[in-house]
Write a protein that holds these residues in place. Sequence first.
Motif, mmCIF file in Angstrom:
data_model
loop_
_atom_site.group_PDB
_atom_site.id
_atom_site.type_symbol
_atom_site.label_atom_id
_atom_site.label_comp_id
_atom_site.label_asym_id
_atom_site.label_seq_id
_atom_site.Cartn_x
_atom_site.Cartn_y
_atom_site.Cartn_z
ATOM 1 N N ASN A 183 4.571 1.607 -5.078
ATOM 2 C CA ASN A 183 4.970 2.494 -6.164
ATOM 3 C C ASN A 183 6.467 2.786 -6.172
ATOM 4 O OD1 ASN A 183 2.164 2.718 -6.447
ATOM 5 N ND2 ASN A 183 2.082 4.604 -5.271
ATOM 6 N N GLY A 184 6.999 3.163 -5.007
ATOM 7 C CA GLY A 184 8.345 3.694 -4.940
ATOM 8 C C GLY A 184 9.428 2.756 -5.411
ATOM 9 N N THR A 185 9.250 1.458 -5.169
ATOM 10 C CA THR A 185 10.301 0.509 -5.529
ATOM 11 C C THR A 185 10.132 -0.058 -6.933
ATOM 12 O OG1 THR A 185 9.079 -1.362 -4.576
ATOM 13 C CG2 THR A 185 10.558 -0.152 -3.117
ATOM 14 N N PHE A 186 8.967 0.118 -7.534
ATOM 15 C CA PHE A 186 8.722 -0.495 -8.832
ATOM 16 C C PHE A 186 9.637 0.064 -9.910
ATOM 17 C CE2 PHE A 186 6.650 -0.670 -12.968
ATOM 18 C CZ PHE A 186 6.362 -2.016 -13.064
ATOM 19 N N LEU A 187 9.893 1.361 -9.847
ATOM 20 C CA LEU A 187 10.677 2.016 -10.881
ATOM 21 C C LEU A 187 12.178 2.004 -10.590
ATOM 22 C CD1 LEU A 187 8.340 5.053 -11.585
ATOM 23 C CD2 LEU A 187 8.576 2.959 -12.925
ATOM 24 N N ALA A 188 12.595 1.206 -9.604
ATOM 25 C CA ALA A 188 14.024 1.085 -9.324
ATOM 26 C C ALA A 188 14.741 0.552 -10.565
ATOM 27 C CB ALA A 188 14.248 0.145 -8.138
ATOM 28 N N ARG A 189 15.975 0.983 -10.745
ATOM 29 C CA ARG A 189 16.717 0.641 -11.962
ATOM 30 C C ARG A 189 17.170 -0.813 -11.990
ATOM 31 N NH1 ARG A 189 21.008 5.346 -11.385
ATOM 32 N NH2 ARG A 189 20.674 4.693 -9.226
ATOM 33 N N ALA A 190 17.284 -1.449 -10.833
ATOM 34 C CA ALA A 190 17.777 -2.824 -10.776
ATOM 35 C C ALA A 190 17.199 -3.494 -9.534
ATOM 36 C CB ALA A 190 19.303 -2.841 -10.730
ATOM 37 N N PRO A 191 17.145 -4.838 -9.501
ATOM 38 C CA PRO A 191 16.596 -5.529 -8.330
ATOM 39 C C PRO A 191 17.280 -5.163 -7.024
ATOM 40 C CG PRO A 191 16.826 -7.063 -10.160
ATOM 41 C CD PRO A 191 17.483 -5.784 -10.582
ATOM 42 N N GLU A 192 18.621 -4.951 -7.053
ATOM 43 C CA GLU A 192 19.313 -4.619 -5.807
ATOM 44 C C GLU A 192 18.907 -3.245 -5.282
ATOM 45 O OE1 GLU A 192 22.553 -4.186 -9.081
ATOM 46 O OE2 GLU A 192 20.717 -5.339 -8.720
ATOM 47 N N GLU A 193 18.619 -2.307 -6.209
ATOM 48 C CA GLU A 193 18.129 -1.001 -5.781
ATOM 49 C C GLU A 193 16.738 -1.126 -5.185
ATOM 50 O OE1 GLU A 193 16.995 3.393 -7.608
ATOM 51 O OE2 GLU A 193 18.227 2.013 -8.790
ATOM 52 N N SER A 194 15.902 -1.949 -5.804
ATOM 53 C CA SER A 194 14.570 -2.194 -5.277
ATOM 54 C C SER A 194 14.657 -2.805 -3.881
ATOM 55 C CB SER A 194 13.792 -3.125 -6.213
ATOM 56 O OG SER A 194 12.508 -3.412 -5.692
ATOM 57 N N LEU A 195 15.568 -3.758 -3.701
ATOM 58 C CA LEU A 195 15.747 -4.395 -2.398
ATOM 59 C C LEU A 195 16.163 -3.381 -1.343
ATOM 60 C CD1 LEU A 195 17.457 -7.677 -3.584
ATOM 61 C CD2 LEU A 195 15.431 -7.579 -2.112
ATOM 62 N N ALA A 196 17.085 -2.511 -1.693
ATOM 63 C CA ALA A 196 17.546 -1.508 -0.729
ATOM 64 C C ALA A 196 16.396 -0.600 -0.299
ATOM 65 C CB ALA A 196 18.681 -0.691 -1.334
ATOM 66 N N LEU A 197 15.576 -0.168 -1.265
ATOM 67 C CA LEU A 197 14.443 0.692 -0.946
ATOM 68 C C LEU A 197 13.408 -0.044 -0.097
ATOM 69 C CD1 LEU A 197 14.009 2.386 -4.439
ATOM 70 C CD2 LEU A 197 14.821 3.492 -2.344
ATOM 71 N N LEU A 198 13.182 -1.301 -0.415
ATOM 72 C CA LEU A 198 12.217 -2.095 0.341
ATOM 73 C C LEU A 198 12.670 -2.296 1.772
ATOM 74 C CD1 LEU A 198 11.269 -4.729 -2.371
ATOM 75 C CD2 LEU A 198 9.661 -3.185 -1.242
ATOM 76 N N TYR A 199 13.938 -2.636 1.960
ATOM 77 C CA TYR A 199 14.444 -2.836 3.317
ATOM 78 C C TYR A 199 14.451 -1.540 4.115
ATOM 79 C CZ TYR A 199 15.732 -7.760 3.403
ATOM 80 O OH TYR A 199 15.686 -9.135 3.441
ATOM 81 N N GLU A 200 14.696 -0.430 3.426
ATOM 82 C CA GLU A 200 14.631 0.859 4.109
ATOM 83 C C GLU A 200 13.214 1.131 4.614
ATOM 84 O OE1 GLU A 200 15.515 5.623 3.268
ATOM 85 O OE2 GLU A 200 15.719 4.156 1.650
ATOM 86 N N ALA A 201 12.235 0.902 3.738
ATOM 87 C CA ALA A 201 10.840 1.097 4.145
ATOM 88 C C ALA A 201 10.446 0.106 5.230
ATOM 89 C CB ALA A 201 9.925 0.936 2.924
ATOM 90 N N TYR A 202 10.900 -1.128 5.085
ATOM 91 C CA TYR A 202 10.598 -2.187 6.055
ATOM 92 C C TYR A 202 11.163 -1.815 7.423
ATOM 93 C CZ TYR A 202 10.081 -7.094 7.630
ATOM 94 O OH TYR A 202 9.724 -8.258 8.294
ATOM 95 N N GLY A 203 12.385 -1.255 7.431
ATOM 96 C CA GLY A 203 13.018 -0.878 8.687
ATOM 97 C C GLY A 203 12.372 0.317 9.353
ATOM 98 N N GLU A 204 11.727 1.179 8.558
ATOM 99 C CA GLU A 204 11.072 2.362 9.117
ATOM 100 C C GLU A 204 9.737 2.030 9.772
ATOM 101 O OE1 GLU A 204 10.723 5.009 5.863
ATOM 102 O OE2 GLU A 204 12.840 5.618 5.865
ATOM 103 N N HIS A 205 9.178 0.866 9.474
ATOM 104 C CA HIS A 205 7.864 0.507 9.999
ATOM 105 C C HIS A 205 7.901 -0.885 10.641
ATOM 106 C CE1 HIS A 205 7.256 3.409 6.727
ATOM 107 N NE2 HIS A 205 6.211 3.826 7.399
ATOM 108 N N PRO A 206 8.815 -1.110 11.606
ATOM 109 C CA PRO A 206 8.951 -2.455 12.156
ATOM 110 C C PRO A 206 7.741 -2.927 12.951
ATOM 111 C CG PRO A 206 10.231 -0.888 13.436
ATOM 112 C CD PRO A 206 9.741 -0.157 12.228
ATOM 113 N N LYS A 207 7.010 -1.990 13.543
ATOM 114 C CA LYS A 207 5.855 -2.348 14.372
ATOM 115 C C LYS A 207 4.660 -1.474 14.004
ATOM 116 C CE LYS A 207 8.432 -5.194 16.794
ATOM 117 N NZ LYS A 207 8.242 -6.661 16.735
#
Length: 436
Positions: A183-207
């Motif tokens: 949900n959180g990244t879908f409404l991002a204004r641009a692909p780069e914003e979506s990428l930043a949010l995704l990598y942030e979430a990805y980094g918070e849950h590495p294992k």
Amino acid sequence: MNRKVVELPDIPAAGEELEDYVAALFQASGHYVEKSIVGSDPADIFELDIVTTDYAHERPRRRLTEVKGGGWGYTDLFKVVGWMQYLKIQDGAFFITRWDDRGSAPGKMGPLGLEVVCFEDFKAAPEEFTERGFGTFATQELIELWRHSYGAERRFVKLLNKRAKKGDEGAKAAKAYHRQINNGTFLARAPEESLALLYEAYGEHPKLTRGYAQELDGDGFDPQSEASDSASYKAMLRGEYPELQACTYLEHRARLSILKAAVDYALAHPDGAPGVILEGKNWFFEGLTYHALPATFHDGMTWLREQPNFSRYATFWQQLLWGWGGFYLDDREEREFEWMSKYSGIPVDEIPEALEAFDRFFPIPGGWFVNAGPTDVRMVKMVPWIFQGIGAHHRRVQYGLDEQLNLAALNPSSQYTLSDLGKRINCAVNFLLGQP
């Protein structure tokens, strides 16, 4: 082999079943599909049933789709049109199962970009879907396959929600992670914003999966855990602990979402990322968010842009993970690559490069593909057994095996392949039937 089967109704019920059926039509016709997206602003909450992206065109074509089994009106139609305008999506579709004396709706909504489609006869639904120009099917058997896949996905999410309510910290983290990537990244204004949010979430849950396994072993949840001697983690690798399998599903979902955002960004910026520009007397640095992304991402983007059909890679990997089970059969590689090409639109001689995408964007020691023991199964690491079972069933359909669920006709080169596939099918069937 266990002969239990999971049967789907020819006429899906309203609600989730109907949504899954319509989504399966899009997925089986080669679209990238996102489902059940919940958005919010300070005043309201809304849910989007289905958003699809068709990468077969020069520019990606997005469509917002709403599904209603009954009790609909013009308020619902205009609500979808409003969402389309807000999300800047030009194409919309509204699928229903009865007209409710509103047969004039298609003519009224068509000029607004919203197609209203009534499936009064589900036996004819695939043909009507194609006739209306939504897409064509390489084979209609894929529709049932994707309905099973969506069923597994929904059960995973519900299982995590249930375990979170019971107090499992790992399940709570997984539930929050799912909200972020779905949900959180879908409404991002641009692909780069979506990428930043995704990598942030990805980094918070590495294992995430290892951390939850540690909790199930009796220790505390630790999303940074490196423990590889966990008993529950090892059992998950044998098809047990569906709650842990749900976590590996979410981890791959995050990677897939990053790959899709990368494809979207490369298509939006065909000449490369924006940089420092001069406007009048002022210098501006565009694309700052993009340039701040990890080095592995930039390496992946350099490779991605070199691939002739990279626009289809997100769809290909969605098909690979949740339809093919994240694997292919080594001894039948040529045949399987031909089918992958047919379903994805990627030329068959480019399939090996498409299979490199995870290694390019998320490099790990030894790479993502491994052999599943002494078998012919060449698989992506950490794909849940339940989805591997759906992929094994997919082979029964692909190879036209008998209705008694027999895999022996595959005649694999390894004597262990049949039992390996059979175990995974049983795992998927038991999960979908709600059995341990």
